[in-house]
Design a protein around this motif. Structure first.
Motif, short mmCIF file in Angstrom:
data_model
loop_
_atom_site.label_atom_id
_atom_site.label_comp_id
_atom_site.label_asym_id
_atom_site.label_seq_id
_atom_site.Cartn_x
_atom_site.Cartn_y
_atom_site.Cartn_z
N UNK A 88 -4.40 -13.31 4.35
CA UNK A 88 -3.43 -12.32 4.81
C UNK A 88 -3.80 -10.92 4.34
N UNK A 89 -2.86 -10.00 4.52
CA UNK A 89 -3.09 -8.60 4.16
C UNK A 89 -2.78 -8.37 2.68
N UNK A 90 -3.47 -7.38 2.12
CA UNK A 90 -3.26 -7.04 0.73
C UNK A 90 -3.56 -5.57 0.50
N UNK A 91 -3.13 -5.07 -0.65
CA UNK A 91 -3.44 -3.71 -1.09
C UNK A 91 -4.20 -3.79 -2.40
N UNK A 92 -5.37 -3.17 -2.43
CA UNK A 92 -6.17 -3.10 -3.65
C UNK A 92 -5.67 -1.92 -4.47
N UNK A 93 -5.37 -2.17 -5.73
CA UNK A 93 -4.79 -1.16 -6.59
C UNK A 93 -5.87 -0.39 -7.34
N UNK A 94 -5.65 0.91 -7.48
CA UNK A 94 -6.56 1.79 -8.21
C UNK A 94 -5.73 2.73 -9.07
N UNK A 95 -6.39 3.50 -9.88
CA UNK A 95 -5.74 4.56 -10.63
C UNK A 95 -5.82 5.85 -9.83
N UNK A 96 -4.76 6.64 -9.85
CA UNK A 96 -4.71 7.91 -9.11
C UNK A 96 -5.36 9.03 -9.93
N UNK A 97 -5.20 8.95 -11.25
CA UNK A 97 -5.69 10.03 -12.12
C UNK A 97 -5.67 9.55 -13.57
N UNK A 98 -6.18 10.40 -14.46
CA UNK A 98 -6.10 10.10 -15.89
C UNK A 98 -4.68 9.78 -16.32
N UNK A 120 -15.42 -14.91 -8.55
CA UNK A 120 -15.59 -13.61 -9.22
C UNK A 120 -15.03 -12.51 -8.33
N UNK A 121 -14.84 -11.34 -8.92
CA UNK A 121 -14.35 -10.19 -8.16
C UNK A 121 -15.39 -9.76 -7.12
N UNK A 122 -16.66 -9.80 -7.47
CA UNK A 122 -17.71 -9.43 -6.51
C UNK A 122 -17.67 -10.34 -5.29
N UNK A 123 -17.53 -11.65 -5.50
CA UNK A 123 -17.45 -12.59 -4.38
C UNK A 123 -16.16 -12.39 -3.58
N UNK A 124 -15.07 -12.08 -4.26
CA UNK A 124 -13.80 -11.83 -3.58
C UNK A 124 -13.92 -10.63 -2.63
N UNK A 125 -14.58 -9.57 -3.09
CA UNK A 125 -14.71 -8.37 -2.25
C UNK A 125 -15.49 -8.67 -0.97
N UNK A 126 -16.42 -9.63 -1.03
CA UNK A 126 -17.17 -10.03 0.16
C UNK A 126 -16.25 -10.64 1.23
N UNK A 127 -15.10 -11.14 0.82
CA UNK A 127 -14.18 -11.82 1.74
C UNK A 127 -13.16 -10.88 2.37
N UNK A 128 -13.22 -9.59 2.03
CA UNK A 128 -12.23 -8.63 2.50
C UNK A 128 -12.78 -7.74 3.60
N UNK A 130 -5.73 -0.65 1.75
CA UNK A 130 -5.36 -1.87 2.45
C UNK A 130 -6.58 -2.65 2.91
N UNK A 131 -6.42 -3.97 2.93
CA UNK A 131 -7.48 -4.86 3.38
C UNK A 131 -6.85 -6.09 4.00
N UNK A 132 -7.66 -6.83 4.72
CA UNK A 132 -7.20 -8.11 5.25
C UNK A 132 -8.19 -9.19 4.81
N UNK A 133 -7.70 -10.41 4.76
CA UNK A 133 -8.53 -11.53 4.33
C UNK A 133 -8.02 -12.79 5.02
N UNK A 134 -8.67 -13.91 4.75
CA UNK A 134 -8.21 -15.18 5.34
C UNK A 134 -6.84 -15.58 4.79
#
Length: 195
Positions: free
Chosen positions: A103-113, A177-185, A97-101
């Motif tokens: 609102x709130x969001x969930x960053x998705x990842x992989x759990x396993x192979x 970009x994704x890198x710039x987006x992560x700076x905002x979280x 979970x993260x917050x930003x200007x």
């Protein structure tokens, strides 16, 4: 693979883990399912019992994600943006979970192979819908909270980050970009996922 993006992903995950341990005093809990193993799990327990977990760095030589993206590209006939490949190939994790200007969001990842095939199926479905609607190809990596009705995606051509709603054109550009987006979280504490 962008070293800047890797640095930003690592920094966000490290902040999320530190926040969790500082504020809650322990890793988050999930229900142990022996059919759904992950390097994220900490310790051992019985099926259907609570177990602690934390994001875990994927091995650099992990071929599951790379193979999955290679097969996805073959099926689609075009390349997947390197930022999305980097994103899903860096950590095993439940959503963070993260917050930003916006609102709130969930960053998705992989759990396993094992989770790679589920993601591939979801991305194929999403991309085929985009193609059918004659919209630019986008690839999701986060969803809005608490409703999850909107998602956040990478434009496959430009690498820009967009807020989207299923079946519609992108709503709003959030970052170049994704890198710039992560700076905002800002990370939030991770909820327990017990059932």
């Amino acid at each position: 693979m962008s070293q800047t993006l890797i640095t930003k992903i690592d920094a966000f995950v490290e902040q999320a883990i530190k926040l969790q341990l500082d504020q809650i005093g322990r890793p988050p809990l999930t229900t142990y399912d022996p059919e759904w193993p992950s390097d994220c799990l900490r310790g051992e327990t019985e099926p259907d019992e609570s177990i602690q977990w934390l994001p875990e760095r994927q091995a650099d030589n992990n071929n599951s994600c790379h193979d999955m993206f290679d097969r996805l590209e073959q099926a689609l006939g075009y390349s997947i943006h390197t930022d999305l490949r980097t994103w899903y190939s860096r950590y095993w994790s439940e959503p963070l979970p993260a917050t930003s200007e916006w609102g709130d969001l969930s960053l998705l990842f992989l759990w396993s192979d094992k989770d790679c095939e589920r993601l591939r199926g979801n991305l194929v479905g999403h991309l085929l819908t985009k193609q059918k609607q004659k919209q630019p190809a986008t690839l999701f990596f986060a969803c809005t909270e608490p409703d999850g009705e909107k998602f956040i995606s990478i434009d496959n051509q430009t690498g820009e980050i967009w807020l989207e709603q299923p079946g519609k054109k992108p709503i709003m550009k959030l970052a170049d970009s994704l890198a710039l987006f992560l700076d905002m979280l800002t990370p939030k504490t991770i909820p327990d996922l017990e059932q």
